[in-house]
Design an enzyme around this catalytic site. Sequence first.
Site, PDB file in Angstrom:
ATOM      1  N   TYR A 106       0.779  -1.237   0.000  1.00 22.37           N
ATOM      2  CA  TYR A 106       0.000   0.000   0.000  1.00 22.37           C
ATOM      3  C   TYR A 106       0.809   1.284   0.000  1.00 22.37           C
ATOM      4  CZ  TYR A 106      -3.989  -3.021   0.471  1.00 22.37           C
ATOM      5  OH  TYR A 106      -4.935  -3.981   0.222  1.00 22.37           O
ATOM      6  N   PHE A 128      -9.531  -4.394  11.401  1.00 23.05           N
ATOM      7  CA  PHE A 128     -10.767  -4.157  10.644  1.00 23.05           C
ATOM      8  C   PHE A 128     -10.537  -4.505   9.170  1.00 23.05           C
ATOM      9  CE2 PHE A 128      -8.481  -0.128  10.752  1.00 23.05           C
ATOM     10  CZ  PHE A 128      -8.521   0.334   9.439  1.00 23.05           C
TER      11      PHE A 128
END
Length: 431
Positions: A140, A431
């Site tokens: 990322y 998450f």
Amino acid sequence: MSQTRLIDLTPADLPRIKELEDTVWFEVLPGGTPEDLSPDIDFRHARALERVGDPLPGEAPQDRPPLVGIYGAFDMTVTVPGPEGTLRSLPMDGLTWVGVHPDHRRQGLLTRLMTDHLHRAHDRGEAALAGLHASEAAIYGRFGYGCSSVDVKLTLGRGTELTAPPAVVEGADGVQVHMVTAPTAEGMAALHEAHLATARATLGAVTRPDAMSGTWWRDHPKARGTKEPRRLLLSSRDGQTTGYAVLRRESKWEEELPAGEVSVVELGAVDHASLLALVRRLVDFDLTSKTTLWARTVDDPVIWWAGGPRSVGIRAYDSLWLRLVDLPRALTERGYAAPCDLVLDVTDDLCPWNAGRWRLTVADGRATCERTDEEADLCVPTAVLAAAYGGGRTVASQVPALGGSERTPGAIRRLSRAMRADTEPYGAIGF
């Protein structure tokens, strides 16, 4: 390269979502159905790439073509440095469910998904930040994300002596701690209340959406098998909740001696006395031999109460990755530890509205950030600012790793000191 189109997802897509997720992650929930995924998806933000064309050899005919890429997002908050040593909880677009079918890797689909996500988040204007947990750390950074916090895992033996300052011990003696079962309506409500209260007092903390508070730790008995349901420790003082721990014990025996393990996936406290009271209980369960605490920080007082780094078997992992979706808003919403007046020349290929020169002026812990044509004091990729945003990883440490250059001597040091927090951020919830 197969043709694909981006689509919004609805509950009618759950069978296609499950098929793709099972293929991408190959971690199948025993007895799970497509409908079991529904509480985990916010369909307002869920998007996917749908393959265009006829079924391939070996594929069963379907009413709709298969999905080959997907992402979702949650409306979350993250606690960051505020002015003059305070903390602030800011909206954060929590990216999740990112996946590309194995047959469609290295075809630009992930870039297409990430671009769509960031542009839509910017257009909505609900949050100046995006965040994620990276399944693989190398992915990322190329999309402008920077690792802003480190997840430190601590392992303590049963009965570990915790030596804290007298004032903390005295405070802990006045804290009550009790245990309930988490996956009940009452347990989930109490957990969410404690979760929100402690996050406001914890640098780096990320909060769950209110809408998902009742389903986040729901139980799947068939998948759980012989494991116990999640348990919840709650601490309180004078009737007010001051902390919590989400845990599960695993029964083990070695040479006819109990060797059970306690895994604590979340641990939060509004003060050090409540933290000490919770950890005392966590290292004192019958029939156990060790307790693992996840999502701690490198300067966690628990490390030193337990005797230092060698006593707690520290392991460190990348935790929350942040991304500036709206650069001037993000830089003005947080606080700063020192004054500075600098022109930043920022590169940002994926979000071009962030790129260019910005004058960042900080006084009394608060900043303004405006477009300028003035000469730059330093040049940085947006990921450097994202990594430093949480207050732990400094600009000075990120420039050698992620790139950047100084045009005015001392500019990197001044920005680095201004963005630094007093303590390290804690690891964020998963998450």
